[in-house]
Design a protein around this motif. Structure first.
Motif, PDB file in Angstrom:
ATOM      1  N   PHE A  67       0.839   3.979  -2.870  1.00 30.20           N
ATOM      2  CA  PHE A  67       0.304   5.309  -2.605  1.00 30.20           C
ATOM      3  C   PHE A  67       1.365   6.393  -2.790  1.00 30.20           C
ATOM      4  CE2 PHE A  67      -0.857   8.807   0.247  1.00 30.20           C
ATOM      5  CZ  PHE A  67      -2.040   9.174  -0.365  1.00 30.20           C
ATOM      6  N   ASP A  68       2.561   6.154  -2.292  1.00 39.41           N
ATOM      7  CA  ASP A  68       3.582   7.203  -2.300  1.00 39.41           C
ATOM      8  C   ASP A  68       4.951   6.535  -2.190  1.00 39.41           C
ATOM      9  OD1 ASP A  68       5.303   9.282  -1.711  1.00 39.41           O
ATOM     10  OD2 ASP A  68       3.996  10.240  -0.261  1.00 39.41           O
ATOM     11  N   PHE A 115       0.840  -1.197   0.000  1.00 36.04           N
ATOM     12  CA  PHE A 115       0.000   0.000   0.000  1.00 36.04           C
ATOM     13  C   PHE A 115       0.880   1.253   0.000  1.00 36.04           C
ATOM     14  CE2 PHE A 115      -1.794   3.548   2.309  1.00 36.04           C
ATOM     15  CZ  PHE A 115      -2.947   3.801   1.574  1.00 36.04           C
ATOM     16  N   GLN A 164      -5.211   8.818  -8.431  1.00 37.01           N
ATOM     17  CA  GLN A 164      -6.381   8.015  -8.789  1.00 37.01           C
ATOM     18  C   GLN A 164      -6.920   7.175  -7.651  1.00 37.01           C
ATOM     19  OE1 GLN A 164      -5.359   5.489 -12.054  1.00 37.01           O
ATOM     20  NE2 GLN A 164      -6.336   6.873 -13.500  1.00 37.01           N
ATOM     21  N   ILE A 165      -6.034   6.626  -6.838  1.00 33.57           N
ATOM     22  CA  ILE A 165      -6.527   5.594  -5.941  1.00 33.57           C
ATOM     23  C   ILE A 165      -7.306   6.197  -4.781  1.00 33.57           C
ATOM     24  CG2 ILE A 165      -4.514   4.237  -6.587  1.00 33.57           C
ATOM     25  CD1 ILE A 165      -3.564   4.288  -3.794  1.00 33.57           C
ATOM     26  N   PRO A 166      -8.369   5.499  -4.374  1.00 30.97           N
ATOM     27  CA  PRO A 166      -9.262   6.064  -3.380  1.00 30.97           C
ATOM     28  C   PRO A 166      -8.801   5.839  -1.932  1.00 30.97           C
ATOM     29  CG  PRO A 166     -10.137   3.989  -4.161  1.00 30.97           C
ATOM     30  CD  PRO A 166      -8.844   4.208  -4.886  1.00 30.97           C
ATOM     31  N   ALA A 167      -7.493   5.825  -1.690  1.00 26.81           N
ATOM     32  CA  ALA A 167      -7.001   5.599  -0.324  1.00 26.81           C
ATOM     33  C   ALA A 167      -7.575   6.663   0.607  1.00 26.81           C
ATOM     34  CB  ALA A 167      -5.484   5.670  -0.318  1.00 26.81           C
ATOM     35  N   ASN A 168      -8.051   6.255   1.766  1.00 29.74           N
ATOM     36  CA  ASN A 168      -8.580   7.269   2.674  1.00 29.74           C
ATOM     37  C   ASN A 168      -7.558   7.675   3.731  1.00 29.74           C
ATOM     38  OD1 ASN A 168      -8.780   5.479   4.874  1.00 29.74           O
ATOM     39  ND2 ASN A 168     -10.881   4.887   4.345  1.00 29.74           N
ATOM     40  N   GLU A 191      -6.259   5.042   6.199  1.00 31.58           N
ATOM     41  CA  GLU A 191      -5.322   4.072   5.610  1.00 31.58           C
ATOM     42  C   GLU A 191      -3.925   4.667   5.456  1.00 31.58           C
ATOM     43  OE1 GLU A 191      -7.481   1.130   2.566  1.00 31.58           O
ATOM     44  OE2 GLU A 191      -7.768   3.218   2.036  1.00 31.58           O
ATOM     45  N   VAL A 192      -3.890   5.904   4.965  1.00 29.46           N
ATOM     46  CA  VAL A 192      -2.593   6.548   4.741  1.00 29.46           C
ATOM     47  C   VAL A 192      -1.837   6.673   6.066  1.00 29.46           C
ATOM     48  CG1 VAL A 192      -1.484   8.706   4.050  1.00 29.46           C
ATOM     49  CG2 VAL A 192      -3.333   7.758   2.676  1.00 29.46           C
ATOM     50  N   TYR A 240      -0.396  14.899   5.724  1.00 22.81           N
ATOM     51  CA  TYR A 240       1.016  14.523   5.622  1.00 22.81           C
ATOM     52  C   TYR A 240       1.828  15.018   6.816  1.00 22.81           C
ATOM     53  CZ  TYR A 240      -0.251  12.947   1.054  1.00 22.81           C
ATOM     54  OH  TYR A 240      -0.862  12.278   0.035  1.00 22.81           O
ATOM     55  N   TYR A 243     -12.297   9.148   7.389  1.00 24.90           N
ATOM     56  CA  TYR A 243     -12.603   8.133   6.369  1.00 24.90           C
ATOM     57  C   TYR A 243     -12.832   8.732   4.975  1.00 24.90           C
ATOM     58  CZ  TYR A 243     -12.754   5.119  10.402  1.00 24.90           C
ATOM     59  OH  TYR A 243     -12.397   4.447  11.535  1.00 24.90           O
ATOM     60  N   GLN A 244     -12.369   9.949   4.786  1.00 26.19           N
ATOM     61  CA  GLN A 244     -12.488  10.582   3.466  1.00 26.19           C
ATOM     62  C   GLN A 244     -11.349  10.100   2.557  1.00 26.19           C
ATOM     63  OE1 GLN A 244     -14.505  13.153   2.087  1.00 26.19           O
ATOM     64  NE2 GLN A 244     -15.893  12.711   3.798  1.00 26.19           N
ATOM     65  N   PRO A 245     -11.643   9.825   1.295  1.00 26.81           N
ATOM     66  CA  PRO A 245     -10.544   9.511   0.368  1.00 26.81           C
ATOM     67  C   PRO A 245      -9.632  10.735   0.201  1.00 26.81           C
ATOM     68  CG  PRO A 245     -12.680   8.935  -0.584  1.00 26.81           C
ATOM     69  CD  PRO A 245     -12.966   9.722   0.648  1.00 26.81           C
ATOM     70  N   MET A 246      -8.347  10.481   0.169  1.00 24.59           N
ATOM     71  CA  MET A 246      -7.369  11.567   0.053  1.00 24.59           C
ATOM     72  C   MET A 246      -7.608  12.430  -1.178  1.00 24.59           C
ATOM     73  SD  MET A 246      -5.184  11.689   2.516  1.00 24.59           S
ATOM     74  CE  MET A 246      -3.714  12.499   1.925  1.00 24.59           C
ATOM     75  N   ARG A 301     -14.411   3.860  -1.431  1.00 28.73           N
ATOM     76  CA  ARG A 301     -13.975   5.026  -0.672  1.00 28.73           C
ATOM     77  C   ARG A 301     -12.745   4.724   0.182  1.00 28.73           C
ATOM     78  NH1 ARG A 301     -17.015   9.404  -0.485  1.00 28.73           N
ATOM     79  NH2 ARG A 301     -16.512   9.933   1.662  1.00 28.73           N
ATOM     80  N   SER A 302     -12.103   3.590  -0.095  1.00 27.57           N
ATOM     81  CA  SER A 302     -10.811   3.311   0.535  1.00 27.57           C
ATOM     82  C   SER A 302     -10.073   2.343  -0.385  1.00 27.57           C
ATOM     83  CB  SER A 302     -10.990   2.688   1.921  1.00 27.57           C
ATOM     84  OG  SER A 302     -11.426   1.356   1.816  1.00 27.57           O
ATOM     85  N   PHE A 303      -8.780   2.214  -0.153  1.00 22.90           N
ATOM     86  CA  PHE A 303      -7.995   1.339  -1.013  1.00 22.90           C
ATOM     87  C   PHE A 303      -8.360  -0.126  -0.762  1.00 22.90           C
ATOM     88  CE2 PHE A 303      -4.097  -0.948  -2.288  1.00 22.90           C
ATOM     89  CZ  PHE A 303      -4.058  -0.545  -3.605  1.00 22.90           C
ATOM     90  N   SER A 338       3.939  12.808  -3.818  1.00 19.40           N
ATOM     91  CA  SER A 338       3.989  11.934  -4.981  1.00 19.40           C
ATOM     92  C   SER A 338       2.856  10.924  -4.948  1.00 19.40           C
ATOM     93  CB  SER A 338       5.341  11.224  -5.027  1.00 19.40           C
ATOM     94  OG  SER A 338       5.664  10.723  -3.760  1.00 19.40           O
ATOM     95  N   GLN A 339       1.824  11.204  -4.164  1.00 24.86           N
ATOM     96  CA  GLN A 339       0.716  10.259  -4.065  1.00 24.86           C
ATOM     97  C   GLN A 339       0.058  10.039  -5.416  1.00 24.86           C
ATOM     98  OE1 GLN A 339      -2.108  12.688  -1.640  1.00 24.86           O
ATOM     99  NE2 GLN A 339      -3.434  12.372  -3.377  1.00 24.86           N
ATOM    100  N   SER A 340      -0.442   8.837  -5.577  1.00 21.92           N
ATOM    101  CA  SER A 340      -1.171   8.536  -6.793  1.00 21.92           C
ATOM    102  C   SER A 340      -2.559   9.164  -6.677  1.00 21.92           C
ATOM    103  CB  SER A 340      -1.256   7.021  -6.936  1.00 21.92           C
ATOM    104  OG  SER A 340      -2.259   6.692  -7.839  1.00 21.92           O
ATOM    105  N   MET A 350     -11.308  -0.977  -2.563  1.00 19.21           N
ATOM    106  CA  MET A 350     -10.998  -1.096  -3.990  1.00 19.21           C
ATOM    107  C   MET A 350     -10.448  -2.494  -4.295  1.00 19.21           C
ATOM    108  SD  MET A 350      -8.382   1.314  -6.130  1.00 19.21           S
ATOM    109  CE  MET A 350      -7.663   0.839  -7.692  1.00 19.21           C
TER     110      MET A 350
END
Lengths: 269, 219
Positions: free
Chosen positions: A158-159, A154, B78-82, B85-86, B129, B114-117, A213-215, B74-76, A218
């Motif tokens: 992500f980064d 992950f 597109q992806i719905p990471a919230n 999770e980050v 960050y 719980y909001q996507p980034m 709404r989260s990885f 440098s986050q992607s 997904m």
């Protein structure tokens, strides 16, 4: 009316479709999010040649094709990682080169007893039990890799800069994912076909991304979408007498367009 | 000493980005790294965060925990990471949910957990960050242009927060191209322009005739 679901070739087709759908579903979110959707397509072209060499020199083509594609995947990754050529270019270079060799091999070997068409579009209904066992083993390997390495994968997805800062061995995960992808693709080329297997990697992620709404969501929804779509595709293909690989991809396409339309409409409120 | 650099040189191909860099950072320091765009600030940070090796010279870094707020995210996209999770998965030592919620609430971000980034504004992402950097419980916090995306009000709050952490013993390395930020919060200044132009205290820097907020560079 659903008796055909119990016919042996149908059971084999569904088993291979399901194991393949889950394996590709697992890696889909990671590859698509890193803009590496096309690695599947490139490795499929390389598998084509790998399988041809396998047919010519061995009893079971996959035992030649798998190491062949793994080596190609490592070369592609190495070119990308060392920035010798840009990402997509590395895929294009290695895959078109080996695809060309495959075509030359076919035209020069008199002993080649398979139709090129069947290799391009696959033949899921002629799946063997060996294919299923290999596919099942790869699924176990892939799920173990993704589940145990999830947080690191992950972070990289992500980064990757921050992942590198945190001391994650990016190269290890990068190569490991490419090698797993290579094995999955070889099995996919045999069953779904050279031209279509990469869709198994692209569609689950792009479709599930729109409704997640989260990885984690997904990844899980991508797995479910791929599994359900594959089984539906195989059943439709049988009922309509059309190629299974193509049918699965068409169902994926329809689902994607519906979700796209749905989220756009919803976004308007 | 936590960090010491001796005659450090970095070159990419034929172009020299940094040369003959000498400086040190002690525990509890607040070091501002300033200099115009292209002066090698980001390269220096890469050296400190192990993302880059010097071509020549030596950089010694004590075995302490670093927190890092990168300048370019440098986050992607597109992806719905919230947010959760980050924050939960990015640090090697998984932070507790309690620690995550505490910092989110300190930064006024608890509602976004719980909001996507990719649905957050630039400033909101920046706050996430900042929290990510703090969650590793760092001994040294590296902030590369931390306020670039922040609104003025949060900016004030942010510097007060960082100063409080510094008072509690956290070492701060703060990179900025905005001299008004650098000087206001500085205990030490390292001015770069491929070479070290100045290294010393804020007071010494002022004696040389530099004024706070004297000059603004905007990216």
């Amino acid at each position: 009316m659903f008796d055909f679901l119990l016919w042996p070739f149908m059971i084999r087709a569904i088993l291979i479709g399901l194991t393949l759908a889950l394996s590709t579903g697992f890696i889909s979110s990671f590859l698509v999010s890193k803009n590496q959707s096309l690695i599947g397509d490139g490795l499929a072209h390389i598998s084509f040649t790998g399988i041809i060499i396998g047919v010519l020199f061995a009893q079971e083509p996959i035992w030649i094709a798998i190491p062949f594609v793994i080596i190609a995947a490592i070369i592609i990754k190495w070119l990308m990682r060392n920035k010798l050529v840009e990402g997509d270019t590395a895929i294009g270079l290695v895959s078109s080169f080996s695809f060309a060799i495959g075509l030359i091999l076919i035209s020069t070997s008199s002993g080649f007893n398979r139709s090129v068409e069947s290799m391009l579009v696959g033949s899921i209904f002629s799946t063997t039990w060996l294919d299923i066992w290999v596919s099942f083993s790869v699924l176990i390997l892939t799920s173990l890799f993704i589940i145990t390495g999830y947080s690191k994968l992950f972070s990289i997805t992500f980064d990757d800069n921050y992942a590198k800062f945190s001391g994650i061995k990016i190269a290890y995960y990068d190569y490991a994912l490419a090698i797993l992808t290579a094995i999955i693709i070889v099995i996919g080329v045999k069953t779904i076909g050279t031209l279509l297997i990469s869709a198994f990697i692209i569609f689950p992620a792009v479709s599930s991304q729109m409704i997640s709404r989260s990885f984690k969501q997904m990844v899980i929804r991508g797995l479910m979408i791929n599994a359900v779509v594959s089984i539906l595709g195989i059943i439709f293909a049988h009922l309509l007498g059309i190629p299974a690989g193509s049918t699965i991809i068409v169902v994926h396409g329809i689902l994607f367009m519906s979700l796209f339309g749905f989220t756009k409409l919803k976004g308007r409120d | 000493m936590i960090i010491s650099a001796e005659h450090v040189k970095v070159e990419y191909g034929n172009s020299v980005v940094l040369s003959d860099i000498d400086f040190y950072v002690n525990k509890g320091d607040y070091l501002n790294i300033i200099g115009p765009n292209g002066s090698g600030k980001t390269t220096l940070i890469k050296l400190l965060t192990n993302l880059q090796k010097p071509s020549q010279g030596k950089i010694t870094i004590a075995p302490v925990v670093f927190g890092y707020l990168p300048q370019h995210l440098s986050q992607s996209a597109q992806i719905p990471a919230n947010v959760y999770e980050v924050l939960k998965l990015s640090n090697a030592k998984k932070p507790t949910d309690e620690a995550i919620k505490k910092l989110l609430s300190d930064m006024g971000m608890l509602d976004f957990i719980y909001q996507p980034m990719n649905k957050l504004s630039g400033g909101e992402q920046q706050r996430v960050y900042i929290i990510r950097a703090l969650l590793s419980n760092p001994d040294v916090l590296i902030l590369d242009e931390p306020t670039s995306a922040l609104d003025p009000e949060f900016r004030k709050f942010f510097y007060a927060y960082i100063e409080k952490l510094n008072d509690q013993g956290m070492t701060i390395i703060h990179v900025t191209h905005d001299l008004s930020d650098g000087l206001r919060h500085g205990s030490r200044i390292l001015e770069l322009d491929q070479v070290v132009k100045f290294f010393g205290t804020f007071e010494q820097y002022q004696l040389l005739g530099h004024k706070k907020g004297g000059h603004h560079h905007h990216v």
